[in-house]
Motif scaffolding. Structure first.
Motif, short mmCIF file in Angstrom:
data_model
loop_
_atom_site.label_atom_id
_atom_site.label_comp_id
_atom_site.label_asym_id
_atom_site.label_seq_id
_atom_site.Cartn_x
_atom_site.Cartn_y
_atom_site.Cartn_z
N LYS A 85 5.92 87.89 8.45
CA LYS A 85 6.14 88.85 7.36
C LYS A 85 6.81 88.17 6.16
O LYS A 85 6.43 88.42 5.01
CB LYS A 85 6.99 90.01 7.86
CG LYS A 85 6.27 90.93 8.83
CD LYS A 85 7.09 92.17 9.18
CE LYS A 85 8.29 91.85 10.02
NZ LYS A 85 9.01 93.08 10.46
N ASP A 225 9.80 103.44 13.73
CA ASP A 225 8.48 102.84 13.52
C ASP A 225 8.67 101.40 13.06
O ASP A 225 9.27 101.15 12.00
CB ASP A 225 7.74 103.66 12.45
CG ASP A 225 6.34 103.11 12.16
OD1 ASP A 225 5.99 102.03 12.65
OD2 ASP A 225 5.61 103.79 11.41
N ASN A 227 6.83 99.38 11.71
CA ASN A 227 6.22 99.07 10.42
C ASN A 227 7.15 99.37 9.26
O ASN A 227 6.92 98.91 8.14
CB ASN A 227 4.92 99.86 10.25
CG ASN A 227 3.84 99.43 11.22
OD1 ASN A 227 3.60 98.23 11.41
ND2 ASN A 227 3.19 100.39 11.86
N PRO A 231 10.05 94.89 6.37
CA PRO A 231 8.64 94.62 6.05
C PRO A 231 8.38 93.24 5.45
O PRO A 231 7.25 92.75 5.49
CB PRO A 231 8.29 95.73 5.06
CG PRO A 231 9.60 96.16 4.48
CD PRO A 231 10.58 96.02 5.60
#
Length: 289
Positions: A85, A225, A227, A231
């Motif tokens: 990422k 979550d 995600n 990030p």
């Protein structure tokens, strides 16, 4: 190290840490003015909780692994994801607005785009012979500095400054020192209650990756979550200069909230000796860049 400058209704926070710097000279310079506290070690050693405050951070990571049955492969996978990422974010220029070049240094140099499960699997545990915490799934030794300017809305308007974000709430909670890494799991719910928000209301979480063990466990136990978490990578890829991390997380979070046109974000981290801290920040629709 943390420096706080106060002027009228403005607070300026400068956070920096040089983990590679030898403080021997500074210790020599200030030896005459800094006195070590008197400690009765017989009393201290009879108090297990107090002694647990002296547990090395890497050992607390192994304590989390053992207490919650975490698998080495999951920790390594978390670390690989952090590097992937961060590498993608750097390639896309996402960090440009939050980095002030120092000489020819214009980007973080700890990100390893080629990190794989195979590479991390070859690293030996550092803190326990049959442990799971390695140099690859822990935050790296890094130097860094970050600054945050906090003031009233009226003061910002008077000075013609754009409001990048609003500080909505902050909470600190205590946990067992021997597993201090679980701090975010108790601090995040506390600050959300304070702000009358839920996990679902938060668009982005910046949770410090001191170790893959504690960070991944906190995310899992809260049911966040993945995600929404880090990030653009976290401390495993970007580093964790201890005094700098909180301000760096705020800079990263606010930039990402503006870029993605989101509203609420949370920054959180564990703290040695047994604490967790978390804050909620908001980007108001009217102030988006």
């Amino acid at each position: 190290m943390h420096l706080i400058f106060i002027h009228s209704s403005i607070l300026s926070f400068l956070h920096f840490n040089s983990l590679s710097f030898n403080f021997t000279f500074l210790q020599f310079q200030f030896r005459s003015s800094i006195k070590a506290p008197d400690v009765d070690w017989d009393v201290m050693q009879a108090q297990k909780t107090a002694m647990d405050c002296l547990t090395p951070m890497g050992v607390t990571s192994e304590n989390v692994v053992e207490q919650y049955g975490l698998e080495r492969s999951k920790l390594d996978a978390f670390a690989v994801s952090s590097h992937q990422k961060a590498a993608a974010a750097r390639a896309e220029g996402k960090f440009r607005n939050e980095i002030a070049p120092v000489g020819e240094v214009t980007k973080d140099d700890g990100i390893r785009p080629g990190t794989t499960m195979e590479i991390l699997g070859k690293l030996k545990p550092v803190f326990k012979e049959a442990g799971s915490t390695t140099a690859g799934n822990s935050s790296q030794t890094t130097d860094g500095a970050a600054a945050v300017l906090l003031m009233t809305r009226a003061e910002a308007q008077k000075r013609g400054l754009h409001v990048l974000g609003v500080w909505r709430g902050y909470a600190v909670k205590g946990v067992e020192p021997r597993i201090m890494g679980i701090g975010p799991a108790v601090a995040i719910p506390a600050v959300l209650r304070q702000c009358n928000l839920t996990l679902a209301d938060i668009d982005i979480f910046e949770i410090n990756e001191a170790f893959a063990s504690q960070a991944s466990w906190c995310i899992d136990v809260l049911g966040i979550d993945c995600n929404k978490v880090n990030p653009n990578g976290g401390a495993i890829a970007l580093g964790h200069p201890l005094g700098c991390t909180g301000a760096r997380q705020i800079a990263t979070l606010l930039n990402e909230l503006h870029r993605t046109k989101k509203r609420y974000g949370v920054v959180s981290m564990c703290i040695g000796t047994g604490m967790g801290a978390a804050a909620v920040l908001e980007v108001e629709p009217s102030s988006r860049l």
